[in-house]
Design an enzyme around this catalytic site. Structure first.
Site, PDB file in Angstrom:
ATOM      1  N   ALA A  65       0.873  -1.199  -0.118  1.00 31.85           N
ATOM      2  CA  ALA A  65       0.133   0.042   0.020  1.00 31.85           C
ATOM      3  C   ALA A  65       0.766   1.212  -0.150  1.00 31.85           C
ATOM      4  CB  ALA A  65      -0.986   0.047   1.200  1.00 31.85           C
ATOM      5  N   GLU A 112      -1.841  -9.209  -0.674  1.00 27.72           N
ATOM      6  CA  GLU A 112      -3.307  -9.683  -0.696  1.00 27.72           C
ATOM      7  C   GLU A 112      -4.125  -9.457  -1.761  1.00 27.72           C
ATOM      8  OE1 GLU A 112      -3.410  -7.879   4.210  1.00 27.72           O
ATOM      9  OE2 GLU A 112      -2.633  -6.501   2.544  1.00 27.72           O
TER      10      GLU A 112
END
Length: 258
Positions: A65, A112
Site C-alpha cells: 500500500a 493480498e
C-alpha cells in the site's frame, strides 16, 4: 474509459488490467484501487468477456500500500473510511474468474490483492511477502487470513511475524500459486488460461467458481451438499446438453452461455 493509474486492454475474450504506477512499484493508493474496481465493473458488464487477468510490471505486481498516503492517518480515519477495503474486495465479488499474473514484488497489499484473485500465475522473479510488521502494523487486506488458508499456519505465521519473502518456487510448493513460468511467458500463460476459461460455458464457470469458493466458508459436509445441488442444476442448462452431445459426437461444443 480513460484511467490514470491502470491500463485496460482486451485480448480476445479476456480483459487485461495492468497496475500502472511504475515509479512507486505500483503501490496501492486509493485512486488506483478505485480505478481497479471500476475496471472490474466494466469487464464484468461486458458480455463478450469471460475472464480477467490482473498484472503489474516486471519489477512489481504491487509492492504494498502507499505508505505516503497512510502514514499520517489516525485510527478514526482508517476505521471510518474503511481504508482501501470496500473497493479492493470488488475483485472477490466478481463472478468472472480473475487471474493474477505476478512478476517481481507482491508485498503487503500487493500480496493480498493477488490472493483476492481466483488463482495466481507467477513468473520466476515473483516474490511474495507480508512485511507490515517492519512498519509497526499488521496486514489489513486479508494477509493473516487468506495467506493462512493458502499455505498453512506455520508459514503464514512466520511470514507475518518476520516479514520474510517467499520466492516463486516456494510459493508453488506451498499452494499459494497455481503455476510458475519463465518471466517472458507470464502474460501469455495467464491470457491463454483466461481465454480458455472464457471459451467454456459461462454458467458452468460461474457455478464451478462459486462451489470452490464455498469450500473456504463451510464444513466439508455442507460443501459437498452445496456442490451436489450446483451439479444437479447444470442439468437444467442448454450448455450441459450441448457439451455432452458434442462429446458423444466427437466435435467441439458450441456453448451459448444458457
Amino acid at each position: 474509459m480513460t484511467y490514470e493509474t491502470i491500463l485496460y486492454q482486451v485480448h480476445e475474450r479476456a480483459a487485461l488490467i495492468t497496475l500502472n504506477r511504475p515509479d512507486v512499484l505500483n503501490a496501492l493508493s486509493a485512486p488506483l484501487i478505485g480505478e481497479l474496481a471500476q475496471a472490474v465493473d466494466h469487464a464484468e458488464r461486458d458480455d463478450a468477456l469471460g475472464a480477467i487477468v490482473l498484472t503489474g510490471n516486471e519489477k512489481a505486481f504491487a509492492a504494498g500500500a502507499d505508505i505516503g498516503q497512510m502514514k499520517d492517518q489516525s485510527f478514526t480515519d482508517t476505521y471510518m473510511g474503511n481504508f482501501l477495503h470496500d473497493e479492493a474486495e470488488r475483485i472477490e465479488r466478481c463472478r468472472k474468474p480473475v487471474i493474477a499474473a505476478v512478476a517481481g514484488y507482491a508485498l503487503g497489499g500487493g500480496c493480498e490483492l493477488a490472493m483476492m484473485c481466483d488463482f495466481i500465475v507467477a513468473a520466476r522473479s515473483a516474490r511474495f511477502g507480508q512485511p507490515e510488521i517492519k512498519l509497526g502494523t499488521i496486514p489489513g487486506l486479508g494477509g493473516t487470513q487468506r495467506l493462512t488458508r493458502a499455505v498453512g499456519k506455520a508459514k503464514a505465521m512466520e511470514m507475518c511475524l518476520t516479514g520474510r519473502m517467499m520466492d516463486a518456487d516456494e510459493a508453488e510448493r506451498s499452494g499459494l500459486v497455481a503455476r510458475v513460468v519463465a518471466n517472458d511467458q507470464l502474460l501469455d500463460t495467464a491470457l491463454t488460461a483466461a481465454n480458455q476459461i472464457a471459451g467454456y460455458s459461462r454458467v458452468a464457470v460461474y457455478l464451478a467458481k462459486e462451489s470452490v469458493s464455498r469450500a473456504f466458508e463451510t464444513t466439508l459436509l455442507e460443501g459437498l451438499r452445496f456442490e451436489k445441488r450446483l451439479f444437479h442444476a447444470t442439468f437444467a442448462t442448454a450448455d450441459q446438453k450441448e457439451g455432452m452431445e458434442a462429446f458423444m459426437d466427437k466435435r467441439e461444443p458450441r456453448f451459448e452461455n444458457r
